[in-house]
Every structure is written in C-alpha cells, then in structure tokens.
Design an enzyme around this catalytic site. Structure first.
Site, PDB file in Angstrom:
ATOM      1  N   TRP A 152       0.800  -1.230   0.000  1.00  0.00           N
ATOM      2  CA  TRP A 152       0.000   0.000   0.000  1.00  0.00           C
ATOM      3  C   TRP A 152       0.837   1.286   0.000  1.00  0.00           C
ATOM      4  O   TRP A 152       0.301   2.362  -0.208  1.00  0.00           O
ATOM      5  CB  TRP A 152      -0.933   0.025   1.225  1.00  0.00           C
ATOM      6  CG  TRP A 152      -0.234  -0.301   2.527  1.00  0.00           C
ATOM      7  CD1 TRP A 152      -0.241  -1.512   3.160  1.00  0.00           C
ATOM      8  CD2 TRP A 152       0.578   0.558   3.327  1.00  0.00           C
ATOM      9  NE1 TRP A 152       0.528  -1.457   4.305  1.00  0.00           N
ATOM     10  CE2 TRP A 152       1.039  -0.185   4.424  1.00  0.00           C
ATOM     11  CE3 TRP A 152       0.964   1.905   3.220  1.00  0.00           C
ATOM     12  CZ2 TRP A 152       1.872   0.354   5.420  1.00  0.00           C
ATOM     13  CZ3 TRP A 152       1.789   2.438   4.200  1.00  0.00           C
ATOM     14  CH2 TRP A 152       2.239   1.672   5.278  1.00  0.00           C
ATOM     15  N   ASN A 153       2.150   1.189   0.283  1.00  0.00           N
ATOM     16  CA  ASN A 153       2.858   2.454   0.548  1.00  0.00           C
ATOM     17  C   ASN A 153       3.166   3.261  -0.721  1.00  0.00           C
ATOM     18  O   ASN A 153       3.207   4.483  -0.684  1.00  0.00           O
ATOM     19  CB  ASN A 153       4.101   2.235   1.416  1.00  0.00           C
ATOM     20  CG  ASN A 153       5.173   1.433   0.744  1.00  0.00           C
ATOM     21  OD1 ASN A 153       4.901   0.649  -0.159  1.00  0.00           O
ATOM     22  ND2 ASN A 153       6.401   1.623   1.183  1.00  0.00           N
ATOM     23  N   LYS A 176      -2.393  -7.885  -8.212  1.00  0.00           N
ATOM     24  CA  LYS A 176      -3.328  -7.652  -7.104  1.00  0.00           C
ATOM     25  C   LYS A 176      -2.813  -6.474  -6.280  1.00  0.00           C
ATOM     26  O   LYS A 176      -1.762  -6.564  -5.659  1.00  0.00           O
ATOM     27  CB  LYS A 176      -3.436  -8.882  -6.193  1.00  0.00           C
ATOM     28  CG  LYS A 176      -4.557  -8.687  -5.165  1.00  0.00           C
ATOM     29  CD  LYS A 176      -4.497  -9.666  -4.016  1.00  0.00           C
ATOM     30  CE  LYS A 176      -3.552  -9.236  -2.937  1.00  0.00           C
ATOM     31  NZ  LYS A 176      -3.880  -7.974  -2.258  1.00  0.00           N
ATOM     32  N   PRO A 177      -3.556  -5.357  -6.271  1.00  0.00           N
ATOM     33  CA  PRO A 177      -3.150  -4.240  -5.414  1.00  0.00           C
ATOM     34  C   PRO A 177      -3.405  -4.581  -3.952  1.00  0.00           C
ATOM     35  O   PRO A 177      -4.130  -5.523  -3.639  1.00  0.00           O
ATOM     36  CB  PRO A 177      -4.047  -3.088  -5.868  1.00  0.00           C
ATOM     37  CG  PRO A 177      -5.234  -3.734  -6.496  1.00  0.00           C
ATOM     38  CD  PRO A 177      -4.791  -5.077  -7.006  1.00  0.00           C
ATOM     39  N   GLY A 229       6.462  -6.322  -0.299  1.00  0.00           N
ATOM     40  CA  GLY A 229       5.692  -6.288   0.945  1.00  0.00           C
ATOM     41  C   GLY A 229       6.592  -6.605   2.117  1.00  0.00           C
ATOM     42  O   GLY A 229       7.813  -6.436   2.035  1.00  0.00           O
ATOM     43  N   GLU A 251      10.671  -8.137  -2.896  1.00  0.00           N
ATOM     44  CA  GLU A 251      11.192  -6.844  -2.422  1.00  0.00           C
ATOM     45  C   GLU A 251      10.571  -6.602  -1.070  1.00  0.00           C
ATOM     46  O   GLU A 251       9.397  -6.247  -0.980  1.00  0.00           O
ATOM     47  CB  GLU A 251      10.797  -5.730  -3.393  1.00  0.00           C
ATOM     48  CG  GLU A 251      11.509  -5.773  -4.709  1.00  0.00           C
ATOM     49  CD  GLU A 251      12.985  -5.461  -4.571  1.00  0.00           C
ATOM     50  OE1 GLU A 251      13.391  -4.843  -3.570  1.00  0.00           O
ATOM     51  OE2 GLU A 251      13.744  -5.864  -5.464  1.00  0.00           O
ATOM     52  N   LEU A 252      11.347  -6.766  -0.018  1.00  0.00           N
ATOM     53  CA  LEU A 252      10.738  -6.815   1.311  1.00  0.00           C
ATOM     54  C   LEU A 252      11.157  -5.626   2.182  1.00  0.00           C
ATOM     55  O   LEU A 252      11.654  -4.627   1.679  1.00  0.00           O
ATOM     56  CB  LEU A 252      11.078  -8.159   1.944  1.00  0.00           C
ATOM     57  CG  LEU A 252      10.720  -9.370   1.037  1.00  0.00           C
ATOM     58  CD1 LEU A 252      11.140 -10.684   1.673  1.00  0.00           C
ATOM     59  CD2 LEU A 252       9.247  -9.387   0.672  1.00  0.00           C
ATOM     60  N   CYS A 285      10.235   1.710   2.309  1.00  0.00           N
ATOM     61  CA  CYS A 285      11.123   0.579   2.655  1.00  0.00           C
ATOM     62  C   CYS A 285      12.553   1.032   2.828  1.00  0.00           C
ATOM     63  O   CYS A 285      13.330   0.389   3.540  1.00  0.00           O
ATOM     64  CB  CYS A 285      11.033  -0.493   1.578  1.00  0.00           C
ATOM     65  SG  CYS A 285      11.392   0.136  -0.069  1.00  0.00           S
ATOM     66  N   GLU A 385      11.858  -3.259  11.776  1.00  0.00           N
ATOM     67  CA  GLU A 385      11.287  -2.159  10.998  1.00  0.00           C
ATOM     68  C   GLU A 385      10.123  -1.536  11.763  1.00  0.00           C
ATOM     69  O   GLU A 385       9.224  -2.252  12.222  1.00  0.00           O
ATOM     70  CB  GLU A 385      10.796  -2.717   9.653  1.00  0.00           C
ATOM     71  CG  GLU A 385      10.353  -1.662   8.671  1.00  0.00           C
ATOM     72  CD  GLU A 385       9.871  -2.259   7.340  1.00  0.00           C
ATOM     73  OE1 GLU A 385       9.015  -3.173   7.365  1.00  0.00           O
ATOM     74  OE2 GLU A 385      10.341  -1.799   6.290  1.00  0.00           O
TER      75      GLU A 385
END
Ligand code: NAD
Length: 469
Positions: A152-153, A176-177, A229, A251-252, A285, A385
């Site tokens: 969502w960011n 999928k958003p 995410g 991509e975390l 991130c 985080e």
C-alpha cells in the site's frame, strides 16, 4: 469518491463486478471516511484472470519487442496527462502529501519509460559450440504468466514496477493491489484501458486481501511471482512457491542505517536523514530507520535533528504539509508499540512520542516525528522495521563499530553513509552488507541501479539489469 462498491475485476480487457460476497472497506487515513468497498475476488474469478493471461502470453511474446515498448510509452503518456487526478486519489486512500503523490505518479511514468527502453536491448549471446560448424545461441525468453503482488505504501509506483518489466519482456500479468489502496490502481487501469490499445488479457487485475494473494501465487498457471511487501509475507509466498518451484522476486522490508561520520556536513546530514525518516510518514522501505553518529559530532547532530524534527509540519496531506497520517490504525498502533517498548527498555524521547493533541487530529492515524536516544543495539527499535516517523539515534566511536552495528540486522535493503572523505565512502560501500549504499544522500533509487535487498530484505531482481531477470 463516495463509499460504494466498484467494478474491481479487469479480465481479458473487460471490467467486471466481482460475485464475491466478502468485501473490504477502503478508508481515507486522514479522515477515517470510507471511500469504497472493494470485493475479494472469488476463486473462479482468479482462475479466469489466470486463463486470460495464459492465453494472451504466446502471441504477446511473439510481437516485436518495440511494439511492447511503444505500448508502455503510451502508458507513461497517459499517466503524465493525468498526474493530478491520480495523485489526488493516492492522497485520499494512502495519505501522503499531494506533491509527494504527484512525484510518485511522475516517477512511475518515468519507470514505465525506463522499462520500455529495454525493448531493443533484450540481448542474448552467441558462443562457439564444441562441434564443427556449431554455435550456441543464448536467448532471453519470458517466464510466462507473472503474479504481481503490491503493497500500500507506493501503490502506483510498485504496480508499474511489476507491470512494465513483465510486459516489455513478453510476459503477461495478473496483478493484485493492496486491499488498503486498490482505488488508484483501478483508476489507472481504467485510463490505460480507455487510452492504450493493449491486446486482451495481457494484463489483468483482481482485488482482495492476503487470501486472494495467496490463492493467486499458488496457482499452477503462475510462472513467476513478483511481490513487494513485508518479510513475513515474503517468506510465506516463498514457501508456497516451493511447491511448484515457481521463480520469485521479493522486495521486502528494510531497516536502513544512516551513518554520520565525523567529517560529514552535519546540516546536510540532518536534513537528508530527517527527510528519509518522515517521507510518507516513515512508510518507505528505504527510510532511514536507525542513525549511528560519530561521537565527535553526536551532540551537534542530535541537537539540530531534534530541532528540525520538532518543526515538521503535520496536517491534511491535500494541503501539502511535510507529513501526513499513517495508513491505518494497525500501522499507527505498531509505531506506538515500538516507542512504548523503547521507553520501557530505557530509551529517552527527545521530541514527539505521541499522537498530536490538536483537535484537527482527532480523526485519522497521526503520529508526531519522534527522536529516541539512550538506545542500544539489542533493542527492538534498532532491530525491527518500525515504518513510522521514529528515529533512534546511537553513538559510534569507530568505523569498525559503525559497520558492525549497521550489519547486525536481518534486513539488508539500503544504507546511508555521510562523509566528505572519498576513501571512507568507498570503504563503507564495500563493507556495508546492503543491496544499495547511498553516500551523502538518502531516498530515491535510480532506475538504472539495482533495487534488491540482501539478507531477509529480498531476493531476485528489480530495476537496472534486474528488469530482464
Ligand atoms: P504486506 O506484506 O502486508 O502486503 C503486501 C501485499 O501482499 C498485499 O497486496 C497483501 O494483500 C498481499 N499478501 C498478504 N498475504 C499474502 C499471501 N499469503 N500471499 C500472497 N499475497 C499476500 O505488506 P504491506 O504492509 O502492504 O507493505 C509494507 C511492507 O512492504 C513494508 O515491510 C515495506 O518495507 C515493504 N516494502 C518494500 C519495498 C521494497 O522495494 N523492498 C517497497 C515498498 C514496501
């Protein structure tokens, strides 16, 4: 945008309403107003999207790459023509300040163009074979159908980060958003549908939460999963992918250290690190999540940083303050918990540490820019985080100590080093165990770089040559 259910399925070039009876409300994080109700796609609908992508893929991959690139350039044109309306929609559902949202849309258009540039550069190689008159042709081939899972960011930038590289290289896509921010993506797909002549089924969109994502990535038809995410979701996806040995690009999350060396330009470091902490209310991130300052300059840095953090203007993101709200009650609670725990463990709050008290902040998910000192390496606030506007500051006494602390993390996405000594900068770039190390600047990766985390921050490839992976 009023609170209504929306046509949320884009399959085979057609809009459809989902037959799903579960739906998820999308809230405006500034006001808590419900913007729309977006359904969870059903299993049958996901299957239809997968079938559409699979059927379209053979022909799509055999079109001239230039034709695919031209369509992506047309998408970039459409985005640039509609920056303001797309940005306003991002502000409503995500809460970043308007100019930052406009920046997201123009950067995403630029990313579409950057990816389109690979159209004539999908190069292979020819090497001599071991038999007489034999040569070996190494060809780059598409994977097939890609599942694009979006957080969502940065709903639009990350959507394009999946859409553009997949399509230019001849793959088709089912995206999928995030369930928290599906509306601008739906709007963008509508604009693309109206203005750009893609063949049917080349890209498809389904909405829903984690269960829809899980169903999508586990499908036999998926040849590659590209997901952005958090680390735990990434691990879950990788476990699912193991069943079919589906290729993954993950991509975390990150916990970027910002190291301020004794010879750094302190004013510039303060400004950059703070920007990297409060941008999108700390929900990037690559945000500077922990700061290590050389003991010679610690006092000066800390004083100036606290002063600057105390002057950050918070407010309605449509009015372009420095910082808007966090995305959701859940994220706000996460930030509050991190600060409470740091306090309990001996951390001292130098500024912030609470919800702003003015009446205008009664609705929405607000948190003040916060600086915590007297923290230590083993504390949760240094290890995990936060994803909110909270800066823990620690002192370091040597280069070795800075590197040891910075690398003592299960994340490895990005790192920042501030110095005026080129040799120190190069040593840092070599010794920091992160996918990207920035010298004397923070946020904003360049597309021609290679945005990929080390350690548990990710795997696979994105941007730069990673486009072709
Ligand atoms: P999240 O992992 O909760 O959700 C991301 C997406 O995964 C959503 O669309 C969600 O519905 C879907 N999902 C959830 N469970 C799933 C499952 N089991 N299978 C398939 N899909 C599933 O992350 P978030 O809260 O939306 O995003 C914030 C996180 O993303 C932060 O950790 C941030 O650091 C990270 N992030 C990383 C980058 C990067 O480039 N490395 C960029 C942006 C955000």
């Amino acid at each position: 945008m009023s609170s209504t259910s929306v046509s949320s399925l884009y399959i085979r070039g057609q809009w459809r309403e989902s037959a799903g009876d579960e739906s998820i409300p999308v809230l405006n994080p500034t006001t808590e107003e419900e913007l729309a109700d977006v359904p969870d796609a059903t299993d049958e609908e996901i299957d239809e999207a997968l079938a559409a992508a699979q059927e379209a893929q053979y022909d799509w991959a055999r079109r001239p790459a230039k034709e695919r690139g031209d369509l992506l350039r047309a998408v970039a044109d459409v985005m640039e023509e509609h920056v303001d309306e797309l940005a306003e929609s991002v502000v409503k559902e995500q809460g970043k300040p308007l100019t930052v949202a406009q920046g997201e849309i123009t950067a995403a258009a630029d990313l579409a163009r950057y990816n389109a540039e690979w159209d004539r550069r999908i190069e292979g190689d020819i090497v001599p074979g071991d038999s007489r008159r034999e040569s070996i042709h190494l060809l780059r081939r598409p994977h097939g159908v890609v599942a694009g899972i979006i957080p969502w960011n940065y709903p639009i930038a990350v959507f394009i980060r999946k859409f553009a590289p997949a399509l230019v290289t001849g793959n088709t896509l089912v995206a999928k958003p995030s369930e928290e921010t599906p509306l601008t993506t739906l709007q963008l797909v509508e604009l693309i549908d109206e203005n750009v002549d893609f063949p049917e089924g080349v890209f498809n969109l389904v909405t829903g939460g984690g269960e829809v994502g899980a169903r999508l990535v586990s499908a036999d038809e998926i040849d590659m999963i590209s997901m952005t995410g958090n680390v735990e979701t990434g691990k879950e996806i990788m476990r699912t992918a193991a069943d079919d040995l589906t290729r993954v690009s993950l991509e975390l999350g990150g916990k970027a250290p910002a190291i301020v060396w004794q010879d750094a330009d302190i004013d510039a470091a303060v400004e950059d690190v703070l920007t990297a902490r409060i941008t999108n209310a700390g929900q990037v991130c690559t945000c500077a999540e922990r700061v290590y300052v050389h003991s010679d300059v610690r006092e000066e840095f800390e004083e100036k940083y606290v002063d600057a953090a105390g002057n950050i203007e918070i407010g309605d993101p449509m009015d372009n303050p420095d910082m808007g709200p966090q995305i959701s009650a859940r994220e706000l609670e996460k930030t509050e918990r991190a600060v409470t725990q740091a306090r309990e463990e001996g951390g001292r709050i130098l500024t912030g540490g609470k919800h702003p008290s003015e009446e205008t902040f009664n609705q929405g998910y607000w948190y003040e820019p916060t600086v915590v000192t007297d923290v230590s390496q083993d504390m949760d606030i240094i290890q995990n985080e936060v994803f909110g506007p909270v800066t823990p500051i620690m002192e370091i006494n040597s280069f070795e100590e800075a590197i040891e602390y910075a690398n003592d993390s299960h994340y490895g996405l990005s790192a920042y080093f501030f110095t005026n000594d080129y040799r120190m900068a190069m040593r840092a770039a070599e010794d920091l165990a992160f996918g990207e190390t920035y010298i004397n600047r923070t946020l904003g990766e360049s597309w021609q770089g290679h945005h990929i985390g080390w350690n548990q921050s990710g795997m696979g490839g994105e941007d730069g040559i990673g486009t072709l992976q």
